[in-house]
Design a protein around this motif. Structure first.
Motif, PDB file in Angstrom:
ATOM      1  N   UNK A   1      -9.441  -0.174   4.011  1.00  0.00           N
ATOM      2  CA  UNK A   1     -10.002  -0.806   2.831  1.00  0.00           C
ATOM      3  C   UNK A   1     -11.520  -0.777   2.930  1.00  0.00           C
ATOM      4  N   UNK A   2     -12.183  -0.276   1.900  1.00  0.00           N
ATOM      5  CA  UNK A   2     -13.642  -0.281   1.866  1.00  0.00           C
ATOM      6  C   UNK A   2     -14.099  -0.558   0.439  1.00  0.00           C
ATOM      7  N   UNK A   3     -15.403  -0.559   0.226  1.00  0.00           N
ATOM      8  CA  UNK A   3     -15.954  -0.937  -1.070  1.00  0.00           C
ATOM      9  C   UNK A   3     -15.658   0.088  -2.157  1.00  0.00           C
ATOM     10  N   UNK A   4     -15.425   1.338  -1.797  1.00  0.00           N
ATOM     11  CA  UNK A   4     -15.247   2.386  -2.807  1.00  0.00           C
ATOM     12  C   UNK A   4     -13.799   2.758  -3.064  1.00  0.00           C
ATOM     13  N   UNK A   5     -12.885   2.270  -2.238  1.00  0.00           N
ATOM     14  CA  UNK A   5     -11.504   2.623  -2.453  1.00  0.00           C
ATOM     15  C   UNK A   5     -10.605   2.210  -1.307  1.00  0.00           C
ATOM     16  N   UNK A   6      -9.388   2.767  -1.333  1.00  0.00           N
ATOM     17  CA  UNK A   6      -8.378   2.445  -0.323  1.00  0.00           C
ATOM     18  C   UNK A   6      -7.761   3.752   0.162  1.00  0.00           C
ATOM     19  N   UNK A   7      -7.520   3.829   1.472  1.00  0.00           N
ATOM     20  CA  UNK A   7      -6.825   4.973   2.062  1.00  0.00           C
ATOM     21  C   UNK A   7      -5.540   4.472   2.699  1.00  0.00           C
ATOM     22  N   UNK A   8      -4.437   5.195   2.487  1.00  0.00           N
ATOM     23  CA  UNK A   8      -3.159   4.803   3.081  1.00  0.00           C
ATOM     24  C   UNK A   8      -2.615   5.956   3.910  1.00  0.00           C
ATOM     25  N   UNK A   9      -1.847   5.591   4.942  1.00  0.00           N
ATOM     26  CA  UNK A   9      -1.143   6.564   5.779  1.00  0.00           C
ATOM     27  C   UNK A   9       0.335   6.510   5.404  1.00  0.00           C
ATOM     28  N   UNK A  10       0.859   7.602   4.861  1.00  0.00           N
ATOM     29  CA  UNK A  10       2.267   7.705   4.501  1.00  0.00           C
ATOM     30  C   UNK A  10       2.962   8.668   5.456  1.00  0.00           C
ATOM     31  N   UNK A  11       4.270   8.717   5.370  1.00  0.00           N
ATOM     32  CA  UNK A  11       5.006   9.719   6.127  1.00  0.00           C
ATOM     33  C   UNK A  11       4.671  11.107   5.577  1.00  0.00           C
ATOM     34  N   UNK A  12       4.750  12.111   6.432  1.00  0.00           N
ATOM     35  CA  UNK A  12       4.385  13.471   6.013  1.00  0.00           C
ATOM     36  C   UNK A  12       5.260  13.964   4.872  1.00  0.00           C
ATOM     37  N   UNK A  13       6.482  13.415   4.761  1.00  0.00           N
ATOM     38  CA  UNK A  13       7.397  13.863   3.696  1.00  0.00           C
ATOM     39  C   UNK A  13       7.161  13.141   2.372  1.00  0.00           C
ATOM     40  N   UNK A  14       6.330  12.084   2.361  1.00  0.00           N
ATOM     41  CA  UNK A  14       6.080  11.326   1.134  1.00  0.00           C
ATOM     42  C   UNK A  14       4.799  11.789   0.454  1.00  0.00           C
ATOM     43  N   UNK A  15       4.675  11.456  -0.807  1.00  0.00           N
ATOM     44  CA  UNK A  15       3.484  11.768  -1.571  1.00  0.00           C
ATOM     45  C   UNK A  15       3.187  10.613  -2.511  1.00  0.00           C
ATOM     46  N   UNK A  16       2.020  10.619  -3.101  1.00  0.00           N
ATOM     47  CA  UNK A  16       1.609   9.548  -4.023  1.00  0.00           C
ATOM     48  C   UNK A  16       1.147  10.166  -5.333  1.00  0.00           C
ATOM     49  N   UNK A  17       1.433   9.463  -6.426  1.00  0.00           N
ATOM     50  CA  UNK A  17       1.051   9.930  -7.752  1.00  0.00           C
ATOM     51  C   UNK A  17      -0.391   9.550  -8.053  1.00  0.00           C
TER      52      UNK A  17
ATOM     53  N   UNK B   1      -9.681   2.435  -9.819  1.00  0.00           N
ATOM     54  CA  UNK B   1      -8.414   2.845 -10.425  1.00  0.00           C
ATOM     55  C   UNK B   1      -7.501   1.634 -10.611  1.00  0.00           C
ATOM     56  N   UNK B   2      -6.589   1.754 -11.558  1.00  0.00           N
ATOM     57  CA  UNK B   2      -5.692   0.657 -11.885  1.00  0.00           C
ATOM     58  C   UNK B   2      -4.717   0.402 -10.749  1.00  0.00           C
ATOM     59  N   UNK B   3      -4.568  -0.830 -10.366  1.00  0.00           N
ATOM     60  CA  UNK B   3      -3.649  -1.208  -9.300  1.00  0.00           C
ATOM     61  C   UNK B   3      -2.285  -1.563  -9.844  1.00  0.00           C
ATOM     62  N   UNK B   4      -1.361  -1.852  -8.942  1.00  0.00           N
ATOM     63  CA  UNK B   4       0.020  -2.083  -9.349  1.00  0.00           C
ATOM     64  C   UNK B   4       0.193  -3.367 -10.138  1.00  0.00           C
ATOM     65  N   UNK B   5      -0.643  -4.387  -9.874  1.00  0.00           N
ATOM     66  CA  UNK B   5      -0.477  -5.658 -10.550  1.00  0.00           C
ATOM     67  C   UNK B   5      -0.980  -5.621 -11.993  1.00  0.00           C
ATOM     68  N   UNK B   6      -1.724  -4.574 -12.367  1.00  0.00           N
ATOM     69  CA  UNK B   6      -2.256  -4.494 -13.730  1.00  0.00           C
ATOM     70  C   UNK B   6      -1.509  -3.473 -14.561  1.00  0.00           C
ATOM     71  N   UNK B   7      -0.404  -2.937 -14.013  1.00  0.00           N
ATOM     72  CA  UNK B   7       0.392  -2.034 -14.820  1.00  0.00           C
ATOM     73  C   UNK B   7       1.172  -2.820 -15.884  1.00  0.00           C
ATOM     74  N   UNK B   8       1.814  -2.084 -16.740  1.00  0.00           N
ATOM     75  CA  UNK B   8       2.578  -2.754 -17.799  1.00  0.00           C
ATOM     76  C   UNK B   8       3.775  -3.516 -17.271  1.00  0.00           C
TER      77      UNK B   8
END
Length: 468
Positions: free
Chosen positions: A247-263, A280-287
């Motif tokens: 977590x930093x001031x400009x964004x977030x980096x996550x470590x996923x499994x090599x077989x997973x991807x993110x949209x 970018x829009x986070x999960x709590x502000x989605x519809x």
């Protein structure tokens, strides 16, 4: 060959080079000496410029009798009648006192130097250098005095000697290059040693500042848990496990499994890391409102800041993904700091979590349990169920296990501690999480520390600075 004899040829080239240079130096020195000798011979006075002379003595040395041309001719030529030859050789020649012989009957003065014919002989005959004029004739030494020679040192010889000296210095440097390197290395180590305590003290102060920052920074924790919701299970897709976050001031980096991807808006950094800008829009502000499964997934997570990366930003790991025991080895003091920091992190987000501390076989570094945790002197663990084939205390593919309690081992577990770890943290046990600062056999998570306050986390391929 591995023996000493087989290793000698490796040093032979250096020895041959040194010997060759020494021989060249000896030859150059010999040449210098020959040059100097030849030069000295060339500058020595030749014998053909020496003439025979008679020095007129003081009457006090001859019993009051003055020397005359006749007496000189009689004593040096054996014939007084040859006095005319002596007169002819010295006529008009200036003497040191300014006088000169102008007539055969002139009185001779003590100290005059009179030239003699070359066949003159006898004890009164002396040798002097002929410089072309009587006034410039070098006077012979007085009786009992030692002769002195003039020695000149030519420029060529001086250059040769200087060259020999420089070659000697170069040769000595080549021959002694190993000693020079050792001396230089020792000096560098000594200089570094002088600054090492200050460097360690500075690093410790920085690590302590990180610990104070973690104690007051609730915002990064909120953002980290908020990010987990973006990968929680939904009606359309299952959960994508997040093993670590930055977590930093400009964004977030996550470590996923090599077989997973993110949209989108997530972008791929490498095979396991994905990054999203802070705007970018986070999960709590989605519809859609988060479902019960998503909330349960986020609630089961146990995010702890393991340290800061090279940019000074916190990196979280999820201890609920540990599913067993974490072994922290390497520098024991820093390994203890790692476990101490993890306990402090859990105390902030999961207060009143039960903790039991076991002393390992070599556990000599005490650990303070934070006030927010509930320390238990001993836990009566159930007997572990039979392990599933191919699965040990810590499984290779760990699944999520909520952190119900913590077993801390101060040092390498002995036989008794290993049994309690298996009962509390192993398959079929109490479902607790083990934190060991020491070598724990079969641990799935293995971190290693160094004396500078770093911890390497191989599964994430990161090196972090540990708070102190």
């Amino acid at each position: 060959m591995s023996n000493g004899a087989g290793a000698r040829p490796e040093h032979r080239p250096a020895t041959v080079t040194a010997r060759t240079l020494l021989r060249a130096l000896a030859a150059l020195l010999a040449a210098c000496l020959m040059t100097i000798g030849a030069t000295a011979s060339a500058h020595a006075a030749p014998q053909d410029d020496l003439i025979k002379v008679f020095v007129v003595p003081d009457p006090a040395q001859t019993g009051g009798q003055l020397a005359t041309l006749q007496s000189i001719a009689a004593s040096t030529l054996g014939d007084a009648s040859r006095s005319g030859e002596i007169f002819d050789l010295n006529r008009g020649q200036a003497q040191k006192d300014g006088g000169a012989l102008t007539d055969p009957a002139d009185q001779l003065h003590p100290g005059w130097i009179l030239r003699l014919p070359q066949d003159a002989s006898g004890p009164d005959v002396q040798l002097a250098r002929d410089t072309g004029a009587q006034s410039a004739t070098s006077a012979p030494p007085a009786s009992g005095q030692q002769t002195s020679a003039t020695f000149t040192f030519p420029l060529a010889a001086a250059v040769a000697v200087l060259g020999a000296f420089l070659l000697a210095l170069i040769t000595a440097g080549i021959v002694g290059r190993r000693k020079v390197r050792k001396a230089y290395a020792a000096t560098v180590r000594a200089v570094r040693g002088l600054g090492e305590p200050m460097r360690r003290r500075r690093l410790l102060m920085q690590r302590r500042a990180t610990g104070r920052r973690f104690a007051t920074d609730a915002e990064s924790v909120r953002r980290a848990y908020g990010t987990l919701g973006e990968f929680a299970p939904t009606r359309q897709q299952p959960e994508k496990p997040v093993h670590a976050l930055r977590v930093d001031a400009t964004g977030v980096t996550v470590w996923l499994a090599a077989s997973d991807s993110a949209d989108a808006p997530w972008t791929n950094v490498d095979s396991t890391r994905w990054r999203r800008p802070a705007a970018a829009t986070g999960w709590l502000t989605r519809g859609d409102e988060p479902g019960t499964a998503a909330q349960a997934s986020v609630g089961a997570a146990c995010l702890v800041r393991a340290g800061t990366d090279e940019d000074g930003e916190p990196v979280f790991v999820d201890l609920s993904r540990l599913d067993g025991v974490l072994s922290v080895s390497g520098d024991r003091t820093v390994a203890r700091d790692v476990v101490q920091n993890l306990l402090a992190e859990i105390a902030r987000t999961r207060p009143n979590t039960p903790v039991t501390v076991l002393r390992g076989a070599d556990g000599d570094l005490p650990l303070a349990v934070p006030d927010g945790l509930r320390q238990l002197p001993r836990v009566d663990a159930p007997a572990p169920a039979a392990p599933v084939a191919g699965r040990g205390t810590v499984r290779a593919g760990a699944s999520r296990r909520p952190v119900r309690g913590l077993v801390v081992v101060t040092g390498t577990p002995g036989e008794r501690e290993a049994a309690e770890l298996a009962a509390l943290c192993g398959p079929g046990g109490a479902g607790w999480t083990g934190l060991v600062y020491g070598e724990a056999g079969g641990a799935h998570w293995r971190w290693r520390t160094d004396a500078d306050g770093h911890v390497d986390i191989p599964v994430l391929d990161v090196r972090l600075t540990v708070p102190a």
